[in-house]
Design a protein around this motif. Structure first.
Motif, PDB file in Angstrom:
ATOM      1  N   UNK A   1     -34.276  42.455  -6.244  1.00 38.46           N
ATOM      2  CA  UNK A   1     -32.810  42.108  -5.896  1.00 38.46           C
ATOM      3  C   UNK A   1     -33.078  41.376  -4.701  1.00 38.46           C
ATOM      4  N   UNK A   2     -33.982  41.477  -4.005  1.00 40.29           N
ATOM      5  CA  UNK A   2     -34.155  40.654  -2.655  1.00 40.29           C
ATOM      6  C   UNK A   2     -34.581  39.533  -3.037  1.00 40.29           C
ATOM      7  N   UNK A   3     -35.232  39.049  -3.995  1.00 36.05           N
ATOM      8  CA  UNK A   3     -35.650  37.516  -4.591  1.00 36.05           C
ATOM      9  C   UNK A   3     -34.323  37.133  -4.986  1.00 36.05           C
TER      10      UNK A   3
ATOM     11  N   UNK B   1     -30.966  32.824  -4.956  1.00 36.73           N
ATOM     12  CA  UNK B   1     -29.913  32.692  -6.157  1.00 36.73           C
ATOM     13  C   UNK B   1     -30.414  32.786  -7.486  1.00 36.73           C
ATOM     14  N   UNK B   2     -31.255  33.939  -7.658  1.00 27.65           N
ATOM     15  CA  UNK B   2     -31.633  33.783  -8.958  1.00 27.65           C
ATOM     16  C   UNK B   2     -30.999  35.014  -9.937  1.00 27.65           C
ATOM     17  N   UNK B   3     -30.762  34.646 -11.262  1.00 26.83           N
ATOM     18  CA  UNK B   3     -30.509  35.714 -12.009  1.00 26.83           C
ATOM     19  C   UNK B   3     -31.787  36.915 -12.127  1.00 26.83           C
ATOM     20  N   UNK B   4     -31.189  38.242 -12.337  1.00 30.27           N
ATOM     21  CA  UNK B   4     -32.141  39.092 -12.187  1.00 30.27           C
ATOM     22  C   UNK B   4     -33.400  39.182 -13.152  1.00 30.27           C
TER      23      UNK B   4
ATOM     24  N   UNK C   1     -37.114  38.812 -12.165  1.00 31.47           N
ATOM     25  CA  UNK C   1     -38.074  39.795 -12.760  1.00 31.47           C
ATOM     26  C   UNK C   1     -39.127  38.891 -13.237  1.00 31.47           C
ATOM     27  N   UNK C   2     -39.189  37.890 -14.093  1.00 27.96           N
ATOM     28  CA  UNK C   2     -40.176  37.123 -14.534  1.00 27.96           C
ATOM     29  C   UNK C   2     -41.143  36.499 -13.693  1.00 27.96           C
TER      30      UNK C   2
END
Lengths: 333, 333, 333, 333
Positions: free
Chosen positions: B268-270, B275-278, B282-283
């Motif tokens: 969530x922090x990343x 502004x990344x999709x989860x 995750x990847x």
């Protein structure tokens, strides 16, 4: 030093530790230059290839081997020194696979929720820059990450006549998925059957600790390893050594047990090297251990317990085998 | 910068997060120079002092605090920057305590085996050399280890009206026992009650990852911290930052759940920072995470998930708060 | 026998064990006729009420109490005999709550998958038939299940000054969620603070072992209990007794630790009752234990270990307290 | 009904699931009268025989089989109905084995504590009374316990070419160690390889849930079973049925995952039998499940999830196979 090059045919891939006839006999002291296929068996080649339609679950994590090490008997110590790891393709792939990975329910941590979205990420290798490139799939973000090749899988045949999937990490090594298994590392594995039956595979161009989504930057790999044999002294669990650290890899579930396994093996190792009482080794390790997680996605979770060698002025593992192999590897230059 | 010095009287020690009246009010931006007692409450002073006769279980892990942070409300982010940590005694102590620790059965992992031997190790501090000295208790071995001061415990009052022992690590921080809580680290904690009610303690002159025997090189500590407040944005779990890393600490049982908690918070922090999709976060995290274990001995086990900041050219946490605090800390000279 | 009837006002509900002032003083030997609200705080009254819009997380699992038991001191044994449990409403409710339950990811077993669908099931009570009626929400299926009232929550104040949410099962009892807590059962709880501070609540009209979806057939309950006090002999973990079984409830994570806790406490109980060596008690229990799971959804998981009394011709717990209370309860007619 | 009697020679014992050549071919519908050796391989015959000197770890838990079931193909359902179980000796044995069992540290839950005392208990069978006699080893206590014969181990060859120790419970069945595997029970196992390769063994004259010390009242057993085959419909995990219950056995670590596995398989089974939406089946199971622990000592822990058939007026598993087999078994007289 004797040197053997081997690239398996597709029909020669093996998918288990134990249960496969040796592909060749190798004398201790031999250098092996080996090619291994990626863990998807080359099934994911673009972002349009997704796991559920492309992966064949019967043919995951193909291994190169097994090699029959001449003279290896149960109780011995098989030594595998990694001289170099070089990506054998110009790209690697990582993917989310339905109900596989650390942040999804699985066949074990079984729940009712639907699977996460499937996606495949392709990482281009830039050998000159020494990077692999992440590109977001659901947005517009790029970042170049350091190339950091490692082997997910190094293992021998299990004890007790068992045959285990190449996806499993255990006492026999196997799919430990630790970034510590990189060039410059020496692995010490307990031998369970005559000839040891060593296999390697699961090349990763880079992997985070935990291998959270279940797959690293997976890629075909050219590995140069040197194989040696120590009579007797077979460790209960895989021990690793590099220039800076002594390490043990424990693999079980829940993850605290993986850690406990690695701790106990390291306590015993320190006790041997420094002639310490177990309680003193326990105390000392409590203050010096590093404990990075390796994987939280395989049938067993793996944890590494590490001790920095520079803390000590004495102490040597396996009679200096690692230093000797580093020296031989340098000479191969 | 306003600076407050505070050394608690013994009668002022607190043993819980929540449930204690604030010792003083502190405005955001204040520097606090705090003294804290060791986790044994100074009960182990020589190798002849053993836990079962000297420790009083009612008075373990005394905290210095709690401090009422003016303006802090539920949902806010309490910021604690550690400027310096200096041993307040010339020696630290570590001990094995019956049925406490990672390599013994406990009141939870309950078994029928007898307790391990009790012993206490005294580590002399050599400030000039920057070391603490290990001396074996059951043999004749010595080694000087680098001094590496850290705080085992940094926390606020829990939510839901709970009051928790100072031995517990949880969402509110508390006894996380991670070596990452050292000088130069900024901790971000979600505020649960008015005033946040910050306490610190459990100084360690050095600790291995896992804190295997249950105790580090425990010692009284002089800590200089700067406290700040961010309105809103309270993280669900403790986030840490230093010059090199963004970090999250997850605490639960079994240990894979501690890791999952820290992974999810970091995803969530990343996602926020880039502004990344989860799924992309995750990847990406799967390939860049470091995941050192913090403790495997407390009522919850703690795992750190870290991301190296130098991988990225953009991305900033909490509007640059850490850099700002580093700058202020430098100015303190 | 002295008898007290008490129905709390809504403002009198308590949501923690510990941390609340006693609602009244009760002498040992008193019968209490108590009304308790359902675990949702009456927020789910029809299938159209779903958790995310109706539940207020600050006010879950309201308890009736706490009762200050005159004479109870730390180390004593609080005895709670359940005389009768009668549904206080003509319907109960069960619901799926986002990220809560045994077959979904949670805030601890944290994953990236979306929440399961929310739904509420209303079970009509047919007192004459002694059933509660299940009606499917996503199809067309009905079945009448036996009414089997029980209390999810029976507990006292924790030790060490802790205050715990009423959702937690622990040494102090609390939210154990075992179907064994039904009319005819006697609970023995260790006293941690003066007056013990007993609370009860979380009435279930029926519950499967495991309480898989996270909630039973929850309903307001009329409970008649008799409270007694045994000086000293406080058990480490909750012990239960009915006409047929001696039982212990262990609560922790992972679930094997809950089982280990209950096993060890039962080994000690058998050792006391039959003057057995611990190894003999361990062996005997290995062949006679029943081990039903209680809950796999609360902050700690609970497991019951039971021993059938009819195997033995001797052996009596707490000087025959259960038989005595059964006799008194019969006399209440 | 065709009937085959088979008592293996010692040289015919097998110690793995998979990896052994079939001992004979058996047509579906055949009754097998089988003798099996005890799990110690007859090495413990008196209280003076202790595990560390008498047990040969290479030869534990010998199985009778494997039987090649004619027509069985991967994806099919192998049906094993237990007609009768009769102790084949007049005594059984239970023992504590160093670092094996639920209340001791093990090779996985690795700790530093010394092993528990070794001891062997001999239970005399009183067939007339239907009891086995417990005699304390460290004191003077006796109790006669009901004889309750069961099979610890019923399994087929694993999938994926794996070969697993006969000590392992898994998807393929194996060493589940549940008291539910008794006369009158029908087991449904998914077939993984041609011929299924069924083996049975590990007779227990009686066992408590959990099998805490690691061994039951172990004894050679005469088993009469009927084998049937259902084309297709192979369950993912072992399903059991008796006159009163539908049951699933999940096996993994930690124990909550064993429970989750069994829950999910039962949710799917209920969904099939009653045409329920998974959310309705989840809700219904939450209120009706029984969940006894099977073992907490094997490489995987096993949990049973059970549903009482009498709650329902409709619903039938595998087209009434269990009733049919009960009927055939009665006819065998």
């Amino acid at each position: 030093m004797e040197r053997i090059e081997f690239t398996p045919e597709r029909s020669q891939f093996v998918y288990t530790f134990g249960g496969a006839a040796p592909i060749m006999r190798v004398r201790p002291g031999t250098a092996l230059a080996l090619w291994s296929e990626d863990a998807y068996n080359h099934a994911l080649r673009s972002v349009d290839d997704v796991a559920s339609t492309k992966l064949d679950v019967r043919y995951l994590n193909p291994q190169t081997g097994p090699f029959y090490i001449v003279g290896a008997e149960p109780g011995d110590t098989l030594v595998v020194h990694i001289v170099s790891l070089t990506p054998a393709r110009s790209w690697g792939a990582s993917a989310t696979i339905p109900f596989f990975g650390g942040m999804t329910s699985t066949d074990r941590t079984a729940m009712l929720q639907p699977a996460l979205p499937e996606a495949t990420w392709i990482y281009e290798v830039d050998s000159a820059a020494g990077t692999v490139g992440f590109q977001s799939r659901f947005g517009n973000f790029e970042v170049a990450l350091p190339l950091a090749p490692m082997l997910g899988t190094v293992g021998v045949a299990p004890s007790g006549g068992e045959v285990r999937s190449s996806l499993v990490p255990e006492r026999f090594g196997g799919n430990m998925d630790t970034p510590e298994m990189r060039a410059g590392t020496t692995a010490y594995l307990g031998v369970n059957v005559e000839g040891a039956l060593l296999s390697i595979g699961d090349g990763h161009y880079r992997q985070g600790e935990g291998e959270a989504c279940g797959t690293a930057v997976e890629g075909a790999m050219n590995s140069v390893i040197v194989v040696e044999l120590i009579k007797g002294h077979g460790p209960l669990w895989p021990r690793l050594e590099n220039d800076d650290y002594w390490m043990v890899v424990g693999s079980s579930r829940p993850m605290e047990d993986s850690w406990r396994i690695a701790q106990l093996e390291m306590i015993r190792w320190l006790s041997e090297m420094f002639e310490l009482h177990e309680m003193d080794a326990y105390q000392l390790l409590s203050q010096v251990a590093e404990a990075p997680i390796a994987n939280v996605v395989d049938p067993n979770y793996s944890v590494v317990v590490k001790v920095r060698k520079s803390f000590f002025t004495t102490g040597q593992a396996f009679d200096g085998m690692h230093r000797e192999l580093r020296s031989r590897a340098s000479a191969m230059g």
